[in-house]
Motif scaffolding. Structure first.
Motif, PDB file in Angstrom:
ATOM      1  N   ASP A  75       0.832  -1.206   0.000  1.00 59.39           N
ATOM      2  CA  ASP A  75       0.000   0.000   0.000  1.00 59.39           C
ATOM      3  C   ASP A  75       0.870   1.262   0.000  1.00 59.39           C
ATOM      4  OD1 ASP A  75      -2.190   1.673   0.071  1.00 59.39           O
ATOM      5  OD2 ASP A  75      -2.429   1.547   2.247  1.00 59.39           O
ATOM      6  N   PHE A  76       1.833   1.294  -0.917  1.00 59.71           N
ATOM      7  CA  PHE A  76       2.721   2.447  -0.994  1.00 59.71           C
ATOM      8  C   PHE A  76       2.048   3.582  -1.753  1.00 59.71           C
ATOM      9  CE2 PHE A  76       5.731  -1.133  -0.631  1.00 59.71           C
ATOM     10  CZ  PHE A  76       6.401  -0.715   0.497  1.00 59.71           C
ATOM     11  N   ASP A  77       2.394   4.808  -1.387  1.00 60.13           N
ATOM     12  CA  ASP A  77       1.919   5.963  -2.157  1.00 60.13           C
ATOM     13  C   ASP A  77       2.754   6.120  -3.420  1.00 60.13           C
ATOM     14  OD1 ASP A  77       0.070   6.372  -0.255  1.00 60.13           O
ATOM     15  OD2 ASP A  77       0.900   8.243   0.548  1.00 60.13           O
ATOM     16  N   LYS A 187      -5.674   2.465  -2.859  1.00 59.64           N
ATOM     17  CA  LYS A 187      -6.365   2.911  -1.653  1.00 59.64           C
ATOM     18  C   LYS A 187      -6.049   4.394  -1.469  1.00 59.64           C
ATOM     19  CE  LYS A 187      -5.800  -1.558   0.544  1.00 59.64           C
ATOM     20  NZ  LYS A 187      -4.846  -2.275   1.372  1.00 59.64           N
ATOM     21  N   PRO A 188      -6.761   5.063  -0.523  1.00 56.44           N
ATOM     22  CA  PRO A 188      -6.430   6.472  -0.264  1.00 56.44           C
ATOM     23  C   PRO A 188      -4.967   6.607   0.154  1.00 56.44           C
ATOM     24  CG  PRO A 188      -8.420   5.812   0.921  1.00 56.44           C
ATOM     25  CD  PRO A 188      -7.861   4.581   0.305  1.00 56.44           C
ATOM     26  N   SER A 189      -4.396   7.773  -0.088  1.00 57.00           N
ATOM     27  CA  SER A 189      -2.977   7.955   0.225  1.00 57.00           C
ATOM     28  C   SER A 189      -2.741   7.858   1.725  1.00 57.00           C
ATOM     29  CB  SER A 189      -2.495   9.309  -0.291  1.00 57.00           C
ATOM     30  OG  SER A 189      -3.105  10.345   0.458  1.00 57.00           O
ATOM     31  N   ARG A 190      -1.551   7.356   2.071  1.00 57.03           N
ATOM     32  CA  ARG A 190      -1.211   7.254   3.493  1.00 57.03           C
ATOM     33  C   ARG A 190      -0.536   8.526   3.973  1.00 57.03           C
ATOM     34  NH1 ARG A 190       2.200   2.899   5.337  1.00 57.03           N
ATOM     35  NH2 ARG A 190       2.945   2.249   3.294  1.00 57.03           N
ATOM     36  N   THR A 191       0.130   9.232   3.058  1.00 56.01           N
ATOM     37  CA  THR A 191       0.708  10.517   3.447  1.00 56.01           C
ATOM     38  C   THR A 191      -0.432  11.531   3.534  1.00 56.01           C
ATOM     39  OG1 THR A 191       1.148  10.833   1.097  1.00 56.01           O
ATOM     40  CG2 THR A 191       3.017  10.239   2.442  1.00 56.01           C
ATOM     41  N   PRO A 192      -0.287  12.580   4.365  1.00 58.40           N
ATOM     42  CA  PRO A 192      -1.345  13.597   4.447  1.00 58.40           C
ATOM     43  C   PRO A 192      -1.576  14.209   3.065  1.00 58.40           C
ATOM     44  CG  PRO A 192       0.378  13.983   6.079  1.00 58.40           C
ATOM     45  CD  PRO A 192       0.851  12.867   5.228  1.00 58.40           C
ATOM     46  N   PRO A 193      -2.828  14.661   2.766  1.00 57.23           N
ATOM     47  CA  PRO A 193      -3.146  15.178   1.430  1.00 57.23           C
ATOM     48  C   PRO A 193      -2.172  16.240   0.949  1.00 57.23           C
ATOM     49  CG  PRO A 193      -5.121  15.056   2.762  1.00 57.23           C
ATOM     50  CD  PRO A 193      -3.982  14.668   3.656  1.00 57.23           C
ATOM     51  N   SER A 194      -1.738  17.117   1.854  1.00 57.57           N
ATOM     52  CA  SER A 194      -0.838  18.200   1.418  1.00 57.57           C
ATOM     53  C   SER A 194       0.488  17.604   0.935  1.00 57.57           C
ATOM     54  CB  SER A 194      -0.590  19.172   2.571  1.00 57.57           C
ATOM     55  OG  SER A 194      -0.008  18.472   3.648  1.00 57.57           O
ATOM     56  N   VAL A 195       0.967  16.553   1.601  1.00 55.59           N
ATOM     57  CA  VAL A 195       2.223  15.917   1.197  1.00 55.59           C
ATOM     58  C   VAL A 195       2.007  15.157  -0.105  1.00 55.59           C
ATOM     59  CG1 VAL A 195       3.966  14.201   1.822  1.00 55.59           C
ATOM     60  CG2 VAL A 195       3.002  15.691   3.583  1.00 55.59           C
ATOM     61  N   PHE A 196       0.880  14.425  -0.192  1.00 55.83           N
ATOM     62  CA  PHE A 196       0.624  13.610  -1.376  1.00 55.83           C
ATOM     63  C   PHE A 196       0.541  14.480  -2.630  1.00 55.83           C
ATOM     64  CE2 PHE A 196      -2.120  11.329  -4.376  1.00 55.83           C
ATOM     65  CZ  PHE A 196      -1.388  10.165  -4.497  1.00 55.83           C
ATOM     66  N   GLN A 197      -0.068  15.686  -2.447  1.00 57.54           N
ATOM     67  CA  GLN A 197      -0.202  16.552  -3.608  1.00 57.54           C
ATOM     68  C   GLN A 197       1.136  17.029  -4.151  1.00 57.54           C
ATOM     69  OE1 GLN A 197      -3.415  19.289  -2.588  1.00 57.54           O
ATOM     70  NE2 GLN A 197      -4.653  17.506  -3.153  1.00 57.54           N
ATOM     71  N   SER A 198       2.120  17.103  -3.271  1.00 64.08           N
ATOM     72  CA  SER A 198       3.427  17.579  -3.738  1.00 64.08           C
ATOM     73  C   SER A 198       4.370  16.408  -4.028  1.00 64.08           C
ATOM     74  CB  SER A 198       4.047  18.509  -2.694  1.00 64.08           C
ATOM     75  OG  SER A 198       4.233  17.798  -1.494  1.00 64.08           O
ATOM     76  N   LEU A 199       3.799  15.206  -4.096  1.00 63.73           N
ATOM     77  CA  LEU A 199       4.609  14.020  -4.357  1.00 63.73           C
ATOM     78  C   LEU A 199       4.600  13.734  -5.864  1.00 63.73           C
ATOM     79  CD1 LEU A 199       6.121  11.810  -2.756  1.00 63.73           C
ATOM     80  CD2 LEU A 199       4.019  10.493  -2.751  1.00 63.73           C
TER      81      LEU A 199
END
Ligand SMILES: [Zn+2]
Ligand SMILES: [Zn+2]
Ligand SMILES: [Zn+2]
Length: 370
Positions: A75-77, A187-199
């Motif tokens: 379940d990696f982002d 699945k939904p991202s495990r990192t917080p949305p703000s982090v995921f958006q900048s990934l």
């Protein structure tokens, strides 16, 4: 895991008879090691740097499928898998430990005997059951998608996975959650949305100044991260684009078996061949079975065999192997030689001439003796 310089190194001995190296085997045991190491939660981003052997070569379908399984199972982002160029595995910091391990294992041979039941269980981490469970990740999603009758009828499951979640390059394969809440695969991202958006995917190296492609330096990571990049500046690609288009003939003493032909085709598909190099590394199954003429360099001409081979093929220029910008053969040469090899505009500018063989036996040319 970790490099020679920092972090901890995990050394795995394996039975080469019962546990042959394969991409799915590596991913399964790697996942087990991670799960044991990170008791609470495996970090959401994973970067894997390996050599480019057939069990790690990121352009092989088998490796991509194994990495997709690892991505889903863990379940990696974001999963980034990068391999070193052929014969360049020294560039991978984790490989530095090999010199020490080689010293330690010099002259040591290991025999595998049955241990106590408990120990056997402990070591038996990646049995075929585990590997099967790994594959189930993919099958499960495939079934789910069929149930939802998603309007992907024209494309296959694998293509969707690749297209919406992956970035494929010669030396890297990356998988990222798409972030679409309707997606049945991630699945939904495990990192917080703000982090995921900048990934973002790891960018390709680009010259610092794209207008002058021969600029000496690569652009800083920060200036490329999050931008759309391509691997057109990969050194081996620049080399072939600008200079050498030579086609090499492949020779084999014996007729190849079906398996050998498949191996050969796979290799050629992912080939970055440079003139003068041996065609297969020593540890390759086709080493010493298939040869090319290693005397041919980017500076020499194409080999005669290409022109005399009766298989249909595009006409290529004698000096550089290019296919474009053909010069018309001068009539006086055509009149006096049986073979006039093609010449391209570029090579003509560089001072090369039409290469001719077998003078026609007319009275005029007999005396000149070519
Ligand atoms: Zn998705
Ligand atoms: Zn070349
Ligand atoms: Zn040319």
């Amino acid at each position: 895991m970790g490099s020679f310089y920092n972090g901890s190194v995990y050394v795995l001995y394996k039975d080469t008879v019962f546990e042959p190296s394969s991409a799915i085997w590596h991913c399964t045991s790697f996942f087990n090691i991670l799960s044991n190491h990170f008791i609470d939660e495996i970090p959401p981003i994973i970067c894997i740097y390996t050599d480019g052997g057939p069990d790690h070569c990121t352009t092989y379908g088998s490796v991509q499928v194994a990495l997709l399984c690892l991505f889903l199972k863990g379940d990696f982002d974001l999963l980034v898998a990068v391999r070193t160029a052929p014969q360049q595995s020294w560039a991978n910091p984790a490989e530095c430990i090999m010199s020490i391990l080689n010293l330690g294992l010099q002259g040591v041979s290991l025999v595998r005997e049955n241990m106590s039941d408990g120990m056997e269980k402990l070591f038996d981490k990646s049995t075929s059951n585990d590997v099967d469970a790994f594959f189930e990740q993919l099958i499960l999603h495939y079934e789910l998608m069929k149930q939802h009758k998603l309007h992907y009828a024209s494309t296959t499951f694998y293509k969707i996975l690749l297209k919406l979640h992956c970035q494929l390059r010669t030396y890297s394969f990356q998988i990222k959650k798409c972030g679409d809440s309707r997606c049945t695969i991630c699945k939904p991202s495990r990192t917080p949305p703000s982090v995921f958006q900048s990934l973002h995917f790891l960018p390709d190296p680009l010259p610092s100044d794209i207008k002058t492609t021969n600029s000496e330096h690569y652009a800083e990571f920060d200036t490329l991260y999050g931008k759309e990049t391509s691997d057109q500046y990969q050194p081996s690609k620049i080399e072939t684009q600008s200079k050498c288009h030579k086609v090499q003939c492949i020779y084999s003493e014996k007729q190849l078996t079906v398996q050998q032909i498949t191996d050969l085709q796979l290799t050629i598909e992912t080939w970055d061949y440079t003139c003068g190099a041996p065609v297969f590394p020593e540890n390759h199954s086709l080493h010493n079975l298939i040869f090319v003429c290693e005397k041919i360099s980017c500076q020499t001409s194409m080999e005669f065999a290409y022109y005399s081979c009766r298989k249909s093929k595009p006409e290529r220029y004698y000096w550089c192997g290019s296919k474009d910008d053909l010069l018309i053969r001068p009539q006086n040469l055509v009149d006096s030689y049986q073979i006039v090899y093609p010449l391209c505009n570029n090579c003509d500018d560089e001072g090369n001439d039409f290469y001719c063989r077998l003078a026609k036996k007319t009275n005029a040319s007999k005396k000149r003796k070519c």
